[in-house]
Scaffold this active site. Sequence first.
Site, mmCIF file in Angstrom:
data_model
loop_
_atom_site.group_PDB
_atom_site.id
_atom_site.type_symbol
_atom_site.label_atom_id
_atom_site.label_comp_id
_atom_site.label_asym_id
_atom_site.label_seq_id
_atom_site.Cartn_x
_atom_site.Cartn_y
_atom_site.Cartn_z
ATOM 1 N N ASP A 84 0.826 -1.210 0.000
ATOM 2 C CA ASP A 84 0.000 0.000 0.000
ATOM 3 C C ASP A 84 0.857 1.255 0.000
ATOM 4 O OD1 ASP A 84 -1.988 -1.759 0.176
ATOM 5 O OD2 ASP A 84 -2.823 -1.051 2.085
ATOM 6 N N GLU A 110 3.958 1.643 -1.014
ATOM 7 C CA GLU A 110 4.634 1.858 -2.303
ATOM 8 C C GLU A 110 3.646 2.478 -3.291
ATOM 9 O OE1 GLU A 110 7.693 -1.598 -3.234
ATOM 10 O OE2 GLU A 110 5.994 -2.287 -2.063
ATOM 11 N N ASP A 123 1.049 4.318 -2.505
ATOM 12 C CA ASP A 123 0.851 5.717 -2.100
ATOM 13 C C ASP A 123 1.962 6.599 -2.645
ATOM 14 O OD1 ASP A 123 -1.417 5.115 -0.784
ATOM 15 O OD2 ASP A 123 -0.554 5.164 1.242
ATOM 16 N N GLU A 161 -9.024 7.924 15.738
ATOM 17 C CA GLU A 161 -9.437 6.527 15.555
ATOM 18 C C GLU A 161 -8.312 5.735 14.912
ATOM 19 O OE1 GLU A 161 -12.952 6.394 13.140
ATOM 20 O OE2 GLU A 161 -13.967 7.881 14.378
ATOM 21 N N LYS A 184 -6.568 3.694 12.167
ATOM 22 C CA LYS A 184 -6.805 3.522 10.733
ATOM 23 C C LYS A 184 -6.567 2.043 10.433
ATOM 24 C CE LYS A 184 -5.740 5.461 6.198
ATOM 25 N NZ LYS A 184 -5.801 4.187 5.539
ATOM 26 N N ASP A 197 -6.180 -1.493 8.886
ATOM 27 C CA ASP A 197 -5.655 -1.904 7.586
ATOM 28 C C ASP A 197 -6.508 -3.055 7.048
ATOM 29 O OD1 ASP A 197 -4.040 -1.830 5.453
ATOM 30 O OD2 ASP A 197 -2.285 -2.726 6.411
ATOM 31 N N ARG A 209 -16.378 -0.932 -1.552
ATOM 32 C CA ARG A 209 -16.294 0.478 -1.893
ATOM 33 C C ARG A 209 -16.312 0.713 -3.407
ATOM 34 N NH1 ARG A 209 -11.103 3.596 -1.316
ATOM 35 N NH2 ARG A 209 -11.670 5.753 -1.751
ATOM 36 N N GLU A 248 -14.765 -1.253 8.479
ATOM 37 C CA GLU A 248 -13.570 -1.853 7.881
ATOM 38 C C GLU A 248 -13.569 -3.341 8.232
ATOM 39 O OE1 GLU A 248 -12.078 0.402 6.236
ATOM 40 O OE2 GLU A 248 -10.038 -0.296 5.805
ATOM 41 N N TYR A 305 -14.834 -3.390 12.294
ATOM 42 C CA TYR A 305 -15.085 -2.241 13.159
ATOM 43 C C TYR A 305 -15.786 -1.202 12.303
ATOM 44 C CZ TYR A 305 -12.169 -3.772 17.078
ATOM 45 O OH TYR A 305 -11.659 -4.455 18.146
ATOM 46 N N LYS A 346 -10.282 13.180 13.172
ATOM 47 C CA LYS A 346 -11.595 13.637 12.703
ATOM 48 C C LYS A 346 -12.070 14.833 13.515
ATOM 49 C CE LYS A 346 -12.861 9.088 11.001
ATOM 50 N NZ LYS A 346 -13.766 7.945 10.995
ATOM 51 N N LYS A 390 -0.284 8.845 8.639
ATOM 52 C CA LYS A 390 0.160 7.492 8.269
ATOM 53 C C LYS A 390 1.440 7.112 9.008
ATOM 54 C CE LYS A 390 -0.862 5.704 4.482
ATOM 55 N NZ LYS A 390 -1.681 4.678 3.890
ATOM 56 N N CYS A 397 29.731 -26.762 3.017
ATOM 57 C CA CYS A 397 29.766 -25.545 3.828
ATOM 58 C C CYS A 397 30.302 -24.393 2.969
ATOM 59 C CB CYS A 397 30.657 -25.774 5.041
ATOM 60 S SG CYS A 397 31.036 -24.259 5.925
ATOM 61 N N CYS A 431 34.099 -23.574 4.532
ATOM 62 C CA CYS A 431 35.249 -24.488 4.483
ATOM 63 C C CYS A 431 35.103 -25.564 3.410
ATOM 64 C CB CYS A 431 35.476 -25.135 5.850
ATOM 65 S SG CYS A 431 34.185 -26.334 6.270
ATOM 66 N N CYS A 482 27.412 -27.718 9.349
ATOM 67 C CA CYS A 482 28.758 -28.023 8.866
ATOM 68 C C CYS A 482 29.398 -28.737 10.051
ATOM 69 C CB CYS A 482 29.525 -26.736 8.542
ATOM 70 S SG CYS A 482 31.291 -27.053 8.384
ATOM 71 N N CYS A 509 36.234 -25.700 11.041
ATOM 72 C CA CYS A 509 35.747 -24.752 10.026
ATOM 73 C C CYS A 509 36.017 -23.330 10.529
ATOM 74 C CB CYS A 509 34.253 -24.967 9.807
ATOM 75 S SG CYS A 509 33.479 -23.685 8.821
HETATM 76 S S1 IVH Z 1 -12.759 7.542 7.665
HETATM 77 C C1 IVH Z 1 -14.697 10.222 4.767
HETATM 78 N N1 IVH Z 1 -11.945 6.030 9.620
HETATM 79 O O1 IVH Z 1 -8.852 4.185 5.403
HETATM 80 C C2 IVH Z 1 -14.387 9.034 5.584
HETATM 81 N N2 IVH Z 1 -11.348 5.424 7.403
HETATM 82 O O2 IVH Z 1 -7.427 5.941 3.249
HETATM 83 C C3 IVH Z 1 -13.100 8.443 5.209
HETATM 84 N N3 IVH Z 1 -10.039 3.372 7.256
HETATM 85 O O3 IVH Z 1 -10.905 3.972 2.642
HETATM 86 C C4 IVH Z 1 -12.788 7.243 5.942
HETATM 87 N N4 IVH Z 1 -9.994 2.954 9.406
HETATM 88 O O4 IVH Z 1 -11.173 2.147 4.309
HETATM 89 C C5 IVH Z 1 -11.955 6.225 8.285
HETATM 90 N N5 IVH Z 1 -11.302 4.776 11.454
HETATM 91 C C6 IVH Z 1 -11.331 4.955 10.128
HETATM 92 C C7 IVH Z 1 -10.689 4.077 9.232
HETATM 93 C C8 IVH Z 1 -10.718 4.351 7.878
HETATM 94 C C9 IVH Z 1 -9.622 2.531 8.211
HETATM 95 C C10 IVH Z 1 -9.768 3.215 5.812
HETATM 96 C C11 IVH Z 1 -10.975 3.364 4.958
HETATM 97 C C12 IVH Z 1 -10.582 4.379 3.917
HETATM 98 C C13 IVH Z 1 -9.116 4.496 4.068
HETATM 99 C C14 IVH Z 1 -8.690 5.913 3.757
#
Ligand code: IVH
Length: 674
Positions: free
Chosen positions: A32, A34, A36, A113, A115, A117, A136, A177, A227, A294, A318, A412, A415, A430, A435
Site C-alpha cells: 500500500d 509503495e 501511495d 481513531e 486507521k 488496515d 467500496r 472496515e 469495526y 476527525k 500514516k 559448507c 570451508c 557443517c 571450520c
Molecule cells: S474515515 C470520509 N476512519 O482508510 C471518511 N477510514 O485511506 C473516510 N479506514 O478507505 C474514511 N480505518 O477504508 C476512516 N477509522 C477509520 C478508518 C478508515 C480505516 C480506511 C478506509 C478508507 C481508508 C482511507
Amino acid sequence: MEINHENYEQLKREINFHNYQYHVNDAPLISDSEFDHLLIELREMEGVHPEWVTADSPTMRAGSVSSDKFAKVPHPSPVLSLANAFNKDDVQAWFERQVKTDQRLENTSFVLEPKIDGLTIVLRYEKGILKQGVTRGDGIIGEDVTANVRTIRTIPLAIPVKPTNLSIPDVLVVRGEVFMFNSDFEKLNEQLIAKGEKTWLNPRNTAAGSLRQQNSDVTAKRPLSIYTYQILYSEGGEIPQTQWERLEYLRELGFPVSSESRYYENFEAMLNGLDRWTEVRESIDFDIDGVVIKINDLPLSEGLGFVGKDPRGQIALKFPAREVTTILENIGVNVGRTGVLTPYALFEPVVCGGVTVSKATLHNFDFIRDRDIRIGDRVLIKRAGDVIPYVIGPITEARNGNEKAFSIPETCPVCGHKTERLEGEVAVYCVNASCPAQLIRNVEHYASREAMDISGLGIKVVEQIINADLVHDVSDLYILSKEALLGLEGFADKKAENLLAAIEASKQQPLNRLVNALGIRGVGEAMAELLANNFGSIDGIADADKETLESIEGIGPNIAQAIIDWFDQDSNKLIVERLKRFGLDPRIEIKTKDAKADLPLYGLNIVVTGTMQNYSREGIKALIKEYGGKSADSVSKKTDYVVVGDNPGSKAEKAAKLGVPILSEQQLIEMTRQ
Ligand code: IVH
C-alpha cells in the site's frame, strides 16, 4: 524520477496496472505504501504540469475499479477516502488551512481513531434489517457481497441487537472496515500448514481475498472481523451530530466499534494524544497503518467540503510502512558457531519501518522450501518495532519465469566440508570442527559479555587473530604474545597490552561463565549455571554420564547427548586440558539441595501398628515415604512417632514406655497436608 511527459504517462500506466491488480485480481504486486508513493509522485508531476492531466489519471478517481464478478450497486452517498499526513507538522498545516476557512474551528474538539488496515464495507439496513453489504468499488458504485458479509459473525443481521431507546432510522447505511485479527490470521495459517496447504501472506490480503469470494461457504470459514466508524447515510430518524456520539450510537445499536478511539477537547490535546499511537500499534491484535484525525462536529466538518475524493474535515496520519515488497537478488548462507547453516535474503534496498534495509532472515531451509521462495522473486518483507527484518513470502503472481529455485548447500560455504542434516532436525550443519567460520563465532562467543567478558575482543579482532593464524581454538588466546599482536593492523602498545590484560583477567571468571563460553550446543547461560551448580567443576561435567545428566531437572536427552558428544571429541578434550594448564579450572561447592527437605514428614522415623481405616499396611508405608518420612518396623528411641490403628500390637505399649508420641491415622494424614 525526472518530470517529463513520457515518464508521466509511464507512471500513470504503472499506477493503473497496480490498481487493477489490487482491486480486481486481489493480488497486489506492491505494498500500500509503495502505491501511495507512486501516487504522490504522480500528483507532484501534475502539480507542475496541470495541462497533462486527463480523465484517465488515477488521481481523478477514488482509487478503485470493479470487476464483473459481483452485481454493481450505487452507494447512497460517495464513499470517500482520506488525505494523508506523514508527521505532526503536516497535521498542524492541515488544521491551520481549515481554521482559515472557518474560524469556529479554533475551539473545536476531535476524535482519533485507528486507521484499520482492512477493506471498506458499506452495510445497508432497512427497518433495522441488514439488506446489503457492498464494497467500496470506485466510491460511487460498489460490488454486492451481501452473502459473504452475512457470514461475518460480528456484523448484526438486525439492529438494535439489544433493547434500546435510541431512534433507529428507516434506512441506515453504516461504513466499516473488514479485517482479520492477527491471532486469528496466525491460527488460520497454522491450520493450513497442518493440512500441507499454501499459507496466506498477511491479514489484509486474506481479508480481501475472503470478502470477494464467489462462494460464501469459503468466506464463512475465514475468521473475519469488522469495526464500524461512519454513518454514510440515513433516512427517517434522528442520528447524533458529532463523531464521538456516533461511535457510541453505533456501539449501542450493536455494531463493533474499536475501543482504541479517543475524544479530545481541543487541537493541542489531540496533537499530544497522537503520541500514544506508537505504543497502541505495538500492543493491539490488528494491523493499523495510521491514525485517523476527525473533527468531532460533523456539520462543521462537512461544511469544509472536499479536495477531490478527500473530505477536508478528516485526515490520516500514516505510519511508516512495516511491510514492503522488493526483489530478492540472492540467498546467502551464514555458518554459526555450532556449525548451523542459516539462510538470509539479500534484496534490492527498500525503506521498511522507516529505515533502509537490504538483508533479512529467511529462518531456515524448510521455510524457503515451504514458501517456495525463489531467487529473483518479488518478496514481501516485514520489519516491526525492534524485530529484525524477515521475509514473509514471495508474490507468486509477479513471476516472469526467470526465477531460480534454491537448493540446500551440500557443502559448507566457508570451508567446503560436506554438510549434514540430523535426523528429525530442521537445521543443516557443517560438522567440520575446525571450520574457520565456526572458529570465529566460537571465539567471539567465548569472549562475549555473557561468557568470559573479554573486552577488546570483538568480532573484528577475533577475525584478525584467526586470519593471522594466531588462534586455532579458544585456549590459544592464553598464549597470545604482545609481539604477535603488534603485527596486526591497528594494534599499538596500549591496545595490545589492554587486550592481554583482559584475557588474563578472564582466568578469574566463575565456572558457569566458562561452561557457557565453551559453546556446547544447547548450553546457554541458564543451562551453564545449572551444570556448574550440579557438578562443581569442568571435570565433574565431563565425567557425568548421560543418565546422571538427564536426572537433573531441566536437562533433556538432546542436551545431555550434546554435552557427552562435546566432551568426547579429542579436540575438545585438548582444549579443556590446555585451559586447565593455563589456570582456568574454576570450582564451586556443589549445592546439594535435597528436594525432600521441603516435604512435611522429612527426616521423621515413623512406626505403624494396628489396622488402618483408609490404608492397607503397605499403603500407609508408601504414604509416609511419599511425604519424606521413613517407616521402620520396630520402635526405638530414634522413633519420632508411632501411628496406632485398631487392635494394635505391643508396639503401642513400647511407644508409651519410651515416651514416643502416638498418632492416629487421621492425625498422620493431616500432617501430610501441612
Ligand atoms: S474515515 C470520509 N476512519 O482508510 C471518511 N477510514 O485511506 C473516510 N479506514 O478507505 C474514511 N480505518 O477504508 C476512516 N477509522 C477509520 C478508518 C478508515 C480505516 C480506511 C478506509 C478508507 C481508508 C482511507
